[in-house]
Design a protein around this motif. Sequence first.
Motif, short mmCIF file in Angstrom:
data_model
loop_
_atom_site.label_atom_id
_atom_site.label_comp_id
_atom_site.label_asym_id
_atom_site.label_seq_id
_atom_site.Cartn_x
_atom_site.Cartn_y
_atom_site.Cartn_z
N GLY A 99 0.81 -1.21 0.00
CA GLY A 99 0.00 0.00 0.00
C GLY A 99 0.84 1.26 0.00
N GLY A 100 0.20 2.36 0.40
CA GLY A 100 0.90 3.63 0.43
C GLY A 100 1.04 4.26 -0.93
N ILE A 101 0.08 4.00 -1.86
CA ILE A 101 0.19 4.53 -3.22
C ILE A 101 -0.86 5.59 -3.53
CG2 ILE A 101 1.29 2.45 -4.15
CD1 ILE A 101 -1.37 1.54 -5.20
N ILE A 102 -1.93 5.68 -2.72
CA ILE A 102 -2.99 6.66 -2.96
C ILE A 102 -2.82 7.84 -2.02
CG2 ILE A 102 -5.49 7.07 -2.93
CD1 ILE A 102 -4.57 5.30 -5.23
N LYS A 103 -2.92 9.04 -2.58
CA LYS A 103 -2.73 10.26 -1.79
C LYS A 103 -3.88 10.50 -0.82
CE LYS A 103 0.20 13.41 -4.48
NZ LYS A 103 0.21 14.68 -5.25
N THR A 104 -3.53 11.11 0.31
CA THR A 104 -4.55 11.54 1.27
C THR A 104 -5.42 12.61 0.60
OG1 THR A 104 -3.07 11.10 3.12
CG2 THR A 104 -4.93 12.58 3.54
N GLY A 105 -6.74 12.48 0.77
CA GLY A 105 -7.65 13.44 0.18
C GLY A 105 -8.29 12.98 -1.10
N TYR A 106 -7.78 11.89 -1.70
CA TYR A 106 -8.34 11.40 -2.96
C TYR A 106 -9.63 10.61 -2.73
CZ TYR A 106 -8.79 9.06 -7.48
OH TYR A 106 -9.28 8.61 -8.67
N HIS A 107 -9.67 9.81 -1.65
CA HIS A 107 -10.84 8.97 -1.39
C HIS A 107 -11.08 8.93 0.12
CE1 HIS A 107 -13.43 5.39 -1.27
NE2 HIS A 107 -13.65 5.61 -2.57
N PRO A 108 -12.30 9.26 0.58
CA PRO A 108 -12.57 9.36 2.03
C PRO A 108 -12.33 8.05 2.78
CG PRO A 108 -14.62 9.46 0.75
CD PRO A 108 -13.49 9.60 -0.21
N GLU A 109 -12.68 6.92 2.22
CA GLU A 109 -12.50 5.65 2.91
C GLU A 109 -11.02 5.34 3.11
OE1 GLU A 109 -13.66 2.27 4.94
OE2 GLU A 109 -14.82 4.02 4.31
N VAL A 110 -10.20 5.67 2.10
CA VAL A 110 -8.76 5.48 2.24
C VAL A 110 -8.23 6.37 3.36
CG1 VAL A 110 -6.51 5.84 1.12
CG2 VAL A 110 -8.37 4.77 -0.15
N ASP A 111 -8.71 7.62 3.40
CA ASP A 111 -8.27 8.53 4.46
C ASP A 111 -8.61 7.96 5.84
OD1 ASP A 111 -7.48 10.15 2.43
OD2 ASP A 111 -9.10 11.61 2.64
N LYS A 112 -9.82 7.43 5.97
CA LYS A 112 -10.28 6.88 7.24
C LYS A 112 -9.42 5.69 7.68
CE LYS A 112 -14.37 4.66 9.28
NZ LYS A 112 -15.76 4.23 9.02
N LEU A 113 -9.16 4.79 6.75
CA LEU A 113 -8.37 3.60 7.07
C LEU A 113 -6.91 3.96 7.36
CD1 LEU A 113 -9.86 1.16 4.41
CD2 LEU A 113 -10.15 1.03 6.90
N GLN A 114 -6.38 4.91 6.59
CA GLN A 114 -5.00 5.35 6.84
C GLN A 114 -4.89 5.99 8.22
OE1 GLN A 114 -4.18 7.89 3.48
NE2 GLN A 114 -3.34 6.21 2.24
N LEU A 115 -5.92 6.76 8.62
CA LEU A 115 -5.93 7.39 9.94
C LEU A 115 -5.97 6.32 11.02
CD1 LEU A 115 -6.09 9.91 11.72
CD2 LEU A 115 -8.59 9.85 11.46
N ALA A 116 -6.82 5.31 10.82
CA ALA A 116 -6.91 4.22 11.80
C ALA A 116 -5.57 3.50 11.94
CB ALA A 116 -8.00 3.23 11.37
N SER A 117 -4.91 3.31 10.85
CA SER A 117 -3.61 2.64 10.87
C SER A 117 -2.59 3.49 11.63
CB SER A 117 -3.12 2.38 9.45
OG SER A 117 -1.86 1.78 9.46
N ARG A 118 -2.59 4.82 11.35
CA ARG A 118 -1.64 5.71 12.02
C ARG A 118 -1.95 5.80 13.52
NH1 ARG A 118 -2.41 8.92 7.40
NH2 ARG A 118 -3.87 10.26 8.55
N GLU A 119 -3.26 5.94 13.84
CA GLU A 119 -3.64 6.05 15.25
C GLU A 119 -3.33 4.76 16.00
OE1 GLU A 119 -7.74 7.11 15.20
OE2 GLU A 119 -7.33 9.27 15.13
N GLY A 120 -3.52 3.64 15.32
CA GLY A 120 -3.21 2.36 15.95
C GLY A 120 -1.77 2.27 16.35
#
Length: 883
Positions: A429-450
Motif C-alpha cells: 500500500g501507500g500509493i494513494i494520496k490523502t484526500g483522494y478517497h474518504p475511505e482510504v483517508d479513514k483507514l489510513q488514519l486508523a492505521s496511524r492512530e493504531g
Amino acid sequence: MKKLTPMMEQYFQIKKQYQDALLLFRLGDFYELFFDDAEIASRELEITLTGRDCGFESRAPMCGVPHHSVDSYIDRLITKGYKVAICEQVEDASEAVGIVKRDVVRIITPGTLIDTQLLDEKKNNYLMSIYGQADGVGISYVDISTGELFTTEIIGEGILQGLQDEITKIQPKEVIYYIEDNVYWKEFFNEICKQFDLVTNDHDHWCFEYQYASNRLKEHFNVINLDGLGLASTHNGIISTGALINYLKTTQKRFLGHINKINVYHLSETMVLDYSTRFNLELTETIRGKNKKGSLLWVLDKTSTAMGGRMLRKSLETPLLKIEKINDRLEAVGTLKDNIGLRKELREHLRSVYDLERLAAKISYGSANPRDLVALKTSLEQIPLIKELIKDEKQLLASVHNRIDTLEDIKELINKGIVEDLPIALKDGGIIKTGYHPEVDKLQLASREGKEWIAKLEEEEKLKTGIKSLKMGFNKVFGYYIEVTKSYLKQVPEDYQRKQTLANCERFITPELKEIESKILGAEDKVVVLEYQLFIEIRDIISKEISRIQSTASAIAELDMLVSLGEVAAENNYTKPNINSSHIISIKDGRHPVVEKMLDNQMFIANDIYLDNEDHQVSIITGPNMAGKSTYMRQVALIVLMAQIGSFIPVSEASIGIVDRIFTRVGASDDLSQGQSTFMVEMSEMANILNCATKNSLLILDEIGRGTSTFDGLSIAWSVIEHISKKISAKTLFSTHYHELTELEGIIKGVKNYRISVKEEGEDIIFLRKVIDGSADRSYGIQVARLAGLPAEVICRAKDILLRLEEKDIARVDSLCISSGREEAVATIEEATPVQIDFNSLYQNNIIEELKEVNLLETTPIEALNILANLQKKVNQLLQGGS
C-alpha cells in the motif's frame, strides 16, 4: 505408472494446449518446469535439474526459478528463440476448494516482449506476419511495446527482392507466415529466413484465410468494413494483418487497445536500401563488432528520449523521396541549428520526458504499475513547456506544435491520486494520496492512530511493570508482541501470555494488545486492497485516452529527432543541401561523417564530386589501397542519404537530385553455408544491382571482378561499365585496380577518370587523400604490403618478380587490353616478331584452320587477345616439342 497426483494432472491438461512453448508453472513463490521443458531450461539457463514425485515410477525432471526474478530468465530463453507460456494461479489459494485453479495468462515470444527492461529503448521490437501467393505477398509488422502497426504488399515482379529488402529494413525479432504451396519462391523465402537467422512460426493456415483475417480486423478495430483503415485495395495486406492480430490475441490473451491504427504504406514512397547497402554503409551498426559506435546512427543520434531515438533510426532506414517533405524537415532543422537558445531549452525539457509510447502501451496492456503513472505525470509536466517554446515557429515545427496535446486532465488525475514518493514494496500500500478517497483517508488514519496506541501502550506498560527495557514489536508470524529480557522475567504481570521464547528474551501478548492489533491490521489490510482497486480505476480511466497520449508521443518524438539533427548540424558544421528533381549530384568539400568524428586531432581531407546522367555518369576511381577510395565513395552515398532524411550534411555546398535507391558492392565475403564463393557472392550482388537499378539510382561499386582471373575480371568489369552507361544510365562511382579500364574515358560516353593522389618519397608513399582528375598508372601494392608488415624478404622477392614480369610480353599483352581501337590492336599484333616453324605441324594441329577463321577487325581488343592467347599456347607447345 502410478496414479498421477492432482497437481500433475492439472499440469498435463495445460501443457497439452501449449506443446510448442516452455511452460512456467506457478507453484507458490516459484515457476517450475517439468520433463523436457525442465531439461531445456536447465541447460539454457544453467540451473540445477532436480526431480519430483509426480506419480511416475521414477521422479520427473524438474527445475524452477523464483517468481520475483523470473523476467531475467524469460529474457534469456526468448533471446535463444524459445516461446514461454506463463501459467499462473487464477484464484486465491485461501479460497480454493481442492487444488488451486491455474491457467496460462500469456505466451511470451521474441516478437511480443513488452517489458521495457528486456527491450532496447531506442530500437523497435517487431513481430512480422507474411502471407504469400502466386501474384503477391502481404507484409505486416507490429511493435506491441509501442502499438505501431504497419502493412504493405508487393505485387508482380520483384516479390522476392522486395520481401528481402523489407525484412532487412524491419529486422523483425519473430516472423509468422504462410506461403501457398504452389508459390515458386517459397523455397527462396525459407533461405532468406535462414540467412537472417529469423525466429519463424509457420502459423495455422486457416488464420491466413481472407474472411477469417478480415473478421479479426473488424472485431479488433470495431468497424463494419475495412475501407476506413486504408486496406480497401490490399487483399494480401488484409490477410497478413488479420493473421498478425489473431496471433497477438492468442498469445497475449487480452484486448490490445493501444494498437488502434494501421499505417498502410507503399514501397515507392521511400528510398529502398537492400541488405548489402545497409551493411556496407554501416547505417546503424558497424561491420566489425556490430556496435552502434562507428555507425552513421552514432553520429546523428543526439536524441533525449527513447521514442525520438526510435524515430531517428526509422528515418535513417527509410529516406524520403518527396522533395516537399525533405525540405520541411530541412527548414525545421535549420531553425533549430541556428537558434542555440531554443535548442538548449528543448533538450533540457525533453530529457525529463519518459518513453510515452511504451508507457501508453503498458497502461493499455494492464501491466503499468504506480511508478509508471508517476513517470507519465513527470513527462506530462514538461509537455506544456515544450509546446510553448515552439508556438511561434513555422511549417513543420508549427505542425508539431498543433499535434501536441498537453493532456492536463491526465496529469491532474495522477497528481491527485498517486503518491509521488512511492514505497519500495508497492504491495504493502501507500500509493494513494490523502484526500483522494474518504475511505482510504479513514483507514489510513486508523492505521496511524493504531501505531500511536501501540507507542502509548508501551509507555504505560513500562510504568506499570517497572521494566525499563520493555518494548513492543511486530512480525508477520505472531503480530504485535511485548518483549522482555530474561533478567526482568520475575516482574512480568500474570495477565501476560507467553508467545515465544528466545535466547535472551521472551515475548508476550495481552488481550488489550490483541484488540489494538486487530484494529490496526484490519485497517492496513483493507486500505491495501482499496488502494489497489483505486489505482486500477485510475489506470483504466487513462487507458481510455491512449490515442491522445500516442499522438502527443509521436509529435514529441519527431521534435526530439529534429532537435538532434539540429544539434549535430551545429556541432559538426554541417550545411543545408539543395534538394531538387534534377539528375545531378554536385558536392563541394564533402566529408565522411563517421570517419571525420573518429579522427583524433586530425583534419579530414574534403573532396568534391559531380555526377549526372549525361557527361559525368560513371566516375572510374584509381589509386593505391589505403589511399581513401572506399571512404570517398561511401561518403558520397552517406551524404546523399543524410540529405534525403532531412539532415544537414558535411559539405560546404551541395545540390542533390532525388535518388530512388542506393546500391553498394563493396568488400569480399563468402557464404559457405550456401556453397557460394567470394566471387559468386560478388556476382550475385552485382546481378541484383544491374536488374534493379534505374537512372535515378546511385551505385557504389568497389573492385568489381577481382575474385577471378585477371582477364575474366577485367572483362566483367568492362562489360558492367558498358551496361550501366548504355542501358541503365545510373550515377556510378567505380573504384578499380584494373588500370586498363581508364581507357574507357573517351570511348564510352559519360565515363570520367579520377584518382587518389599520392606522394612518393623514395620507397615510401604518402596518401594525400585528395581526389583529382586523371588516372593512376600504378597500384603501389608492394609499398602498401610493406606498410602492412609483410616480412622484408617477401617484399624484396615481390619487387624482383614484378621487375621480371614487367620485362616480359605481359606488358605487350596489357597494351592490347587498353587499345583505343581495333585497328591499333591489329597493328600491334602484326608487328610481333615472327617465328619460323614447320607448316606441316601447323596443319596437323588445325592451327592454320583456326587462323583462317579469325577476323580481328570484327572483334574487340579483349576478344582478339583471348583468341591469340589460345593459339599462342598451341604454338608454344609445338616449339617446346622441337618442331
